[in-house]
Enzyme design. Structure first.
Site, mmCIF file in Angstrom:
data_model
loop_
_atom_site.group_PDB
_atom_site.id
_atom_site.type_symbol
_atom_site.label_atom_id
_atom_site.label_comp_id
_atom_site.label_asym_id
_atom_site.label_seq_id
_atom_site.Cartn_x
_atom_site.Cartn_y
_atom_site.Cartn_z
ATOM 1 N N ARG A 122 39.897 20.360 35.302
ATOM 2 C CA ARG A 122 38.786 20.232 33.528
ATOM 3 C C ARG A 122 39.410 20.351 32.772
ATOM 4 N NH1 ARG A 122 37.644 25.753 35.895
ATOM 5 N NH2 ARG A 122 38.878 25.460 37.667
ATOM 6 N N GLU A 178 48.966 33.339 42.272
ATOM 7 C CA GLU A 178 48.769 35.170 42.905
ATOM 8 C C GLU A 178 49.190 35.426 44.235
ATOM 9 O OE1 GLU A 178 45.173 35.483 42.561
ATOM 10 O OE2 GLU A 178 45.552 37.677 43.362
#
Ligand SMILES: O=P(O)(O)OC[C@H]1O[C@H](OP(=O)(O)OP(=O)(O)O)[C@H](O)[C@@H]1O
Ligand SMILES: Nc1ncnc2[nH]cnc12
Length: 170
Positions: free
Chosen positions: A58, A95
């Site tokens: 993106r 994460e």
């Protein structure tokens, strides 16, 4: 123009508990694209940028447009096994587990002024890894520039002294 009206919240994407900031309504509107680009250029406020570095995927939407407006080159940072020539790699923590980003070894020359651009600053792992790649090639990062910053994830804390700017904060 209120750009937030062009950003859609998608609950539980890509997994349970995440509110995904979807910028495709903004990308679908010509006036919103132009306004966003004008504001991103204004936000840079630094002269003499040599390269804009954008992260897959993106960061590729506005990165090359920004580069063109700044009269700079564009450098793609890519996910593994996509770049064809000699490259350097940087692994970073997610994460859960780790991920890697690649950059061509000749993409930045020592001493070049570099603007790092992506759509979203979340935990900062992607931006930190990208800054490491630029710095390993001797580039000077003048700003990390984002369309959206998710303040509660404190991504800018990972970027130390580097100036961090975002158009929209949540
Ligand atoms: O600050 P962080 O926690 O590192 O997250 C931010 C990154 O996450 C998103 O990319 P994603 O990995 O979803 O890939 P995509 O752009 O290909 O959708 C976003 O476009 C940033 O690059
Ligand atoms: N919540 C989120 N929305 C869109 N892109 C992201 N990248 C990381 N977190 C994100």
């Amino acid at each position: 123009m209120d750009l937030k009206t062009f950003i859609r919240d998608i609950d539980d994407f890509p997994r349970q508990g995440v509110v995904f900031k979807d910028i495709t309504p903004l990308l679908a509107n010509a006036k919103a694209i132009r306004y966003t680009l004008d504001k991103l250029v204004e936000m840079v406020g630094v002269y003499g940028v040599d390269k804009v570095v954008g992260m897959e995927s993106r960061g590729f939407f506005f990165g090359p447009l920004l580069a063109q407006r700044l009269n700079a080159g564009f450098v793609p940072v890519r996910k593994p096994n996509k770049l064809p020539s000699e490259k350097i790699s940087q692994t970073y923590d997610l994460e859960y587990g780790t991920d890697t980003l690649d950059m061509h070894s000749d993409a930045i020359l020592a001493g070049e002024k570099v603007l790092v651009h992506d759509d979203v600053l979340a935990t900062g792992g992607t931006a930190r890894a990208t800054c490491n790649l630029v710095e390993r090639l001797g580039g000077e990062i003048v700003q990390c520039n984002f369309l959206i910053e998710l303040d509660f994830l404190k991504g800018r804390d990972k970027l130390g002294e580097t100036p961090v700017k975002a158009l929209l904060n949540y």
